[in-house]
Design a protein around this motif. Structure first.
Motif: not given
Length: 525
Positions: A38-60
């Motif tokens: 809501g604060n950044l004007g993004a959709t719920i689908e797009d904002v899930s990248w906040v979780v996904t990007s962190y997990g990808i970096a961790n596992v690499i």
């Protein structure tokens, strides 16, 4: 070199705090995604990248930790990672748009993967060999408390402050950790004269690992949200993972003499079995962290703060049990028996949760979460110790890094299968429930008429009352559908633990000898 007294506990506080900080950030943002969107004007689908990007970096990063420590030196790599994590946390807090936030979350995950993978080795060095089981237990406490208290802390911040404080709280902890690391963490002997010109970097292996594991992590985390293979990106990355991972395995085993990840250690039966069992534990840990908040918030109506508060007793009993586990291991109790107890307790937790309903009170949830806390305390450290107990000393860094990677992948798999299974079971239960709502069902007709009469009594005209009754019934169906889907998913998690339980009997019962224990102290977690 073992520390003593005040210096030892400063090292413990520094290492555990850094690990908890990293693990909290794997789950703290989950409860704040709606506010961030809501604060950044993004959709719920797009904002899930906040979780996904962190997990990808961790596992690499996690499987490359052993190589990176050898190249930069453990202390330098550790401090550099804390600095990167702290600066990235500030960047997340001030991010003006979603994709800037996602980029800083990825950098935060790069630094965080190193914190998780290096902290235990630093802690081991602070203890003499006979007390390293206690060091493992203290560190294992952080592994469980991080994901457990992430939603608690995140919920409190979302309910009382701006979402950016979920990232700003890392800054003072990071600054303090850098100061303490510079002054109290000692270099190992081989860190003083690293000749990087003689270190061959396996660039091909790093590229294949990044593409393969990164693609797999993305597919697992985004598959359900993006409708799996109906989405071209999911399809392309599945193909990329299917090509890169087998080629990586072949290249590391046959194509290079200096692999970034020594896969030959998987010839060891204990490590191969242990890695799979750690995968199951990661699945259970992250699935329960995801499912419990969804259950109590969407079905029962708890606030984010109350959801987190109910996790506190379970975290507290885990804090008590971890040192107990350490003492049991130090006295020679077989890790296998402790892990068996943990498996049983976690399965009990899952089946207890699968029997609850919308009328369940706080006490029942607390009871189940207490059992979960004890179960996780009995699982993590003994299982990792048992997995690497038969490795040769020089194989330990790779072996322990591999178990860390499988725990993270288990968590990603758990989130993916949980989201998919909830969607499938919701559709199934909805069809079943809706089929009973028809004019030929006297109970359904009676329920609709009762709701409509109640609305008419409040002054609503009869036509609107009938429409309102159907809407109310639809909301009740949605709530019951979610409830049944969540119960099914808890039951599925319990089945995973039951099915994999017999594999515990195949683990060799071997206590680490002195040389292996010493090498474990030098391993990158």
């Amino acid at each position: 070199m073992a520390q003593s007294g005040f210096r030892r506990w400063i090292v413990v506080i520094t290492a555990v705090s850094a690990a908890i900080m990293e693990l909290i950030d794997t789950s703290i943002v989950n409860v704040g995604l709606t506010d961030i969107a809501g604060n950044l004007g993004a959709t719920i689908e797009d904002v899930s990248w906040v979780v996904t990007s962190y997990g990808i970096a961790n596992v690499i990063v996690i499987p490359m930790t052993s190589f990176l420590q050898g190249y930069f030196g453990r202390k330098n790599y550790y401090i550099g990672s804390i600095i990167l994590f702290t600066l990235a946390s500030y960047g997340c807090g001030v991010a003006p748009d979603l994709w800037t936030l996602v980029a800083f979350r990825f950098l935060q995950g790069v630094g965080g993967g190193a914190l998780l993978s290096t902290s235990q080795g630093i802690m081991f060095d602070a203890f003499p060999p006979q007390q390293r089981a206690l060091a493992s237990a203290l560190f294992g406490l952080g592994i469980v408390l991080g994901p457990t208290f992430g939603p608690t802390l995140g919920g409190y911040i979302i309910d009382n402050y701006h979402w950016s404080w979920m990232f700003y709280i890392n800054i003072p902890v990071g600054i303090l950790a850098v100061f303490l690391s510079l002054n109290f963490i000692e270099k190992k002997e081989d860190e003083y004269d690293i000749d990087r010109s003689k270190i061959n970097i396996d660039w091909t292996g790093i590229l294949l690992l990044t593409v393969g594991v990164g693609s797999l992590q993305y597919v697992l985390e985004r598959g359900e949200a993006d409708d799996w293979f109906e989405d071209n990106i999911i399809l392309y990355l599945t193909v990329a993972a299917a090509i890169a991972i087998p080629f990586f395995i072949w290249y590391e085993l046959r194509g290079t003499k200096t692999p970034v990840l020594n896969l030959r250690v998987l010839k060891n039966r204990n490590l191969a079995l242990g890695a799979f069992l750690v995968f199951v534990v990661g699945y259970g840990l992250f699935t329960s962290v995801l499912l419990y908040p969804l259950f109590v918030q969407r079905v029962i109506g708890y606030t984010a703060t109350k959801t987190g508060q109910l996790l506190i007793p379970g975290g507290a009993i885990a804090a008590v049990c971890f040192p107990l586990v350490g003492r049991l291991l130090a006295k020679g109790v077989s890790p296998r028996y402790i892990v068996m107890a943990g498996y049983v307790l976690f399965a009990v937790f899952c089946f207890m949760m699968s029997g609850y309903n919308a009328e369940t009170t706080d006490g029942y949830f607390t009871e189940a979460l207490l059992i979960r806390g004890v179960g996780l305390a009995f699982l993590n450290v003994p299982l990792i110790n048992s997995s690497v107990s038969t490795l040769k000393p020089f194989e330990l860094p790779t072996g322990i890094a591999f178990t860390n990677m499988t725990r993270q992948l288990g968590g990603a798999f758990g989130v993916a299968i949980t989201n998919t299974y909830i969607a499938q079971r919701s559709a199934y239960h909805r069809v079943d429930l809706v089929s009973n709502i028809n004019p030929d069902n006297p109970l359904a007709t009676e329920r609709i008429n009762s709701i409509a009469q109640g609305l008419i009594a409040k002054g609503i005209n009869s036509l609107d009352a009938i429409s309102g009754a159907y809407r109310n019934l639809e909301l009740a169906v949605q709530k019951q559908t979610l409830l049944l889907a969540y119960l099914d998913t808890f039951r599925l998690a319990g089945v995973f633990f039951i099915v994999s339980f017999p594999l515990l009997f195949l683990l060799q019962n071997k206590k680490m000898d002195a040389a292996t224990a010493k090498a474990a102290a030098e391993a990158a977690h």
